[in-house]
Write an enzyme that holds these catalytic residues in place. Sequence first.
Site, PDB file in Angstrom:
ATOM      1  N   GLY A  69      21.780  38.868 -23.116  1.00  0.00           N
ATOM      2  CA  GLY A  69      21.230  37.891 -23.364  1.00  0.00           C
ATOM      3  C   GLY A  69      23.156  37.094 -23.566  1.00  0.00           C
ATOM      4  O   GLY A  69      23.769  37.932 -23.653  1.00  0.00           O
ATOM      5  N   GLU A  70      22.705  36.262 -24.283  1.00  0.00           N
ATOM      6  CA  GLU A  70      24.598  35.824 -25.048  1.00  0.00           C
ATOM      7  C   GLU A  70      24.501  35.985 -26.468  1.00  0.00           C
ATOM      8  O   GLU A  70      23.259  35.399 -27.110  1.00  0.00           O
ATOM      9  CB  GLU A  70      24.284  34.525 -24.726  1.00  0.00           C
ATOM     10  CG  GLU A  70      25.804  33.852 -24.391  1.00  0.00           C
ATOM     11  CD  GLU A  70      27.006  34.866 -24.102  1.00  0.00           C
ATOM     12  OE1 GLU A  70      26.802  35.490 -22.476  1.00  0.00           O
ATOM     13  OE2 GLU A  70      27.760  34.903 -24.862  1.00  0.00           O
ATOM     14  N   CYS A  98      22.046  45.638 -25.266  1.00  0.00           N
ATOM     15  CA  CYS A  98      23.578  44.551 -25.471  1.00  0.00           C
ATOM     16  C   CYS A  98      23.459  43.434 -26.487  1.00  0.00           C
ATOM     17  O   CYS A  98      24.186  44.167 -27.509  1.00  0.00           O
ATOM     18  CB  CYS A  98      23.439  43.732 -23.806  1.00  0.00           C
ATOM     19  SG  CYS A  98      24.934  44.245 -22.986  1.00  0.00           S
ATOM     20  N   ARG A 125      32.699  42.562 -28.825  1.00  0.00           N
ATOM     21  CA  ARG A 125      31.769  42.029 -27.357  1.00  0.00           C
ATOM     22  C   ARG A 125      32.123  41.872 -26.409  1.00  0.00           C
ATOM     23  O   ARG A 125      31.668  41.697 -25.308  1.00  0.00           O
ATOM     24  CB  ARG A 125      31.676  40.087 -27.863  1.00  0.00           C
ATOM     25  CG  ARG A 125      30.384  39.530 -29.082  1.00  0.00           C
ATOM     26  CD  ARG A 125      30.947  38.566 -29.380  1.00  0.00           C
ATOM     27  NE  ARG A 125      30.238  37.877 -27.749  1.00  0.00           N
ATOM     28  CZ  ARG A 125      30.547  36.613 -26.809  1.00  0.00           C
ATOM     29  NH1 ARG A 125      31.258  36.131 -27.697  1.00  0.00           N
ATOM     30  NH2 ARG A 125      29.557  36.353 -25.869  1.00  0.00           N
ATOM     31  N   ILE A 154      26.546  45.013 -18.256  1.00  0.00           N
ATOM     32  CA  ILE A 154      26.617  44.024 -18.080  1.00  0.00           C
ATOM     33  C   ILE A 154      27.188  43.374 -19.212  1.00  0.00           C
ATOM     34  O   ILE A 154      26.511  42.772 -19.870  1.00  0.00           O
ATOM     35  CB  ILE A 154      24.987  42.916 -17.326  1.00  0.00           C
ATOM     36  CG1 ILE A 154      24.049  44.190 -16.253  1.00  0.00           C
ATOM     37  CG2 ILE A 154      25.407  41.829 -17.097  1.00  0.00           C
ATOM     38  CD1 ILE A 154      23.089  43.841 -15.992  1.00  0.00           C
ATOM     39  N   ARG A 155      28.416  42.680 -18.319  1.00  0.00           N
ATOM     40  CA  ARG A 155      29.348  42.378 -19.982  1.00  0.00           C
ATOM     41  C   ARG A 155      29.043  42.264 -21.306  1.00  0.00           C
ATOM     42  O   ARG A 155      28.645  41.986 -22.418  1.00  0.00           O
ATOM     43  CB  ARG A 155      28.684  40.552 -19.950  1.00  0.00           C
ATOM     44  CG  ARG A 155      29.204  40.040 -18.455  1.00  0.00           C
ATOM     45  CD  ARG A 155      29.095  38.128 -18.571  1.00  0.00           C
ATOM     46  NE  ARG A 155      27.702  38.298 -18.731  1.00  0.00           N
ATOM     47  CZ  ARG A 155      27.947  37.443 -19.785  1.00  0.00           C
ATOM     48  NH1 ARG A 155      28.491  36.940 -20.993  1.00  0.00           N
ATOM     49  NH2 ARG A 155      25.950  37.097 -20.362  1.00  0.00           N
ATOM     50  N   HIS A 190      21.198  48.380 -20.119  1.00  0.00           N
ATOM     51  CA  HIS A 190      19.848  47.825 -19.696  1.00  0.00           C
ATOM     52  C   HIS A 190      18.315  48.738 -19.594  1.00  0.00           C
ATOM     53  O   HIS A 190      18.539  49.036 -18.085  1.00  0.00           O
ATOM     54  CB  HIS A 190      20.427  46.529 -19.202  1.00  0.00           C
ATOM     55  CG  HIS A 190      21.131  45.617 -19.638  1.00  0.00           C
ATOM     56  ND1 HIS A 190      20.387  44.644 -20.182  1.00  0.00           N
ATOM     57  CD2 HIS A 190      22.609  45.422 -19.725  1.00  0.00           C
ATOM     58  CE1 HIS A 190      21.462  43.783 -20.527  1.00  0.00           C
ATOM     59  NE2 HIS A 190      22.593  43.720 -19.835  1.00  0.00           N
ATOM     60  N   GLU A 192      15.680  48.678 -19.711  1.00  0.00           N
ATOM     61  CA  GLU A 192      14.707  48.080 -19.225  1.00  0.00           C
ATOM     62  C   GLU A 192      15.688  47.784 -17.484  1.00  0.00           C
ATOM     63  O   GLU A 192      14.501  47.261 -16.956  1.00  0.00           O
ATOM     64  CB  GLU A 192      14.658  47.090 -19.891  1.00  0.00           C
ATOM     65  CG  GLU A 192      15.344  45.583 -19.798  1.00  0.00           C
ATOM     66  CD  GLU A 192      16.673  45.840 -20.598  1.00  0.00           C
ATOM     67  OE1 GLU A 192      17.255  46.706 -21.112  1.00  0.00           O
ATOM     68  OE2 GLU A 192      17.314  44.850 -20.514  1.00  0.00           O
TER      69      GLU A 192
HETATM   70  N1  GLN Z   1      28.646  39.411 -23.534  1.00  0.00           N
HETATM   71  C1  GLN Z   1      27.079  39.662 -23.624  1.00  0.00           C
HETATM   72  C2  GLN Z   1      27.185  38.649 -24.837  1.00  0.00           C
HETATM   73  O1  GLN Z   1      28.397  38.922 -25.856  1.00  0.00           O
HETATM   74  C3  GLN Z   1      26.092  40.424 -23.850  1.00  0.00           C
HETATM   75  C4  GLN Z   1      25.746  40.064 -22.396  1.00  0.00           C
HETATM   76  C5  GLN Z   1      24.471  41.227 -21.897  1.00  0.00           C
HETATM   77  O2  GLN Z   1      24.044  40.687 -23.493  1.00  0.00           O
HETATM   78  N2  GLN Z   1      24.049  41.925 -20.707  1.00  0.00           N
HETATM   79  O3  GLN Z   1      26.086  38.482 -25.947  1.00  0.00           O
END
Ligand code: GLN
Length: 209
Positions: A69-70, A98, A125, A154-155, A190, A192
């Site tokens: 997530g974030e 992540c 990050r 993903i990021r 990920h 999942e």
């Molecule tokens: N870049 C996100 C963060 O800094 C993490 C991305 C993710 O969980 N898919 O939290």
Amino acid sequence: MSTHSKKIRCCNTVGVKIGVLALQGNVSEHIGAFERALKCMGREDQSSVSPIKRPAELEGCDALAIPGGESTTISRLIEKNHLHEHICTFSGGIFATCAGMILMATNVDDPRVRPLGLIDMTVDRNAFGRQKESFEADLPIHGLDGGPFHAIFIRAPVATHAGNGVTVLSRIPQGIVAVEQGMHMALAFHPELCGDLRLHERFLKNLAI
Ligand code: GLN
């Protein structure tokens, strides 16, 4: 430790109680993946996978998943819901992906994240920059049978340093993307989302002592 969880740790075939931190991020995907993994292992009876929002809900859990997530948002909500100390002293295993991996670190490159410090590693990050925010790669994972793991990033973060007590499971040129420390596992990608449950199963097998 509750009587219930003592029983679980003595016997591999008894149920396991899994909590999924449900403050922000891809919570339902983690619940679904753990339910499928338990079923594949024939351990779905007496097991449960439930969302966790409050400290009391963590009690009696054998494992906790911290989803992607974030991380800045999840960190803020962990503080708001008074979960920081409870997660830091949680006696079960933690499966973190992540943003979850970022939270598990001892050091994070962003002061807005208050790390849990449960895995001795430094995490960046913003490891992949904007142009490569998402990509997929077939990763060899240390000790995982059945060939490379198709990983969806993903990021994603990477760990730039891991301490002596940390087992590095996978590394790419940008840094470390999968680690284990004790019962905890942290992944920059990920699992999942990809339908391959080998890492969930490995985590669950490590839990049952
Ligand atoms: N870049 C996100 C963060 O800094 C993490 C991305 C993710 O969980 N898919 O939290």
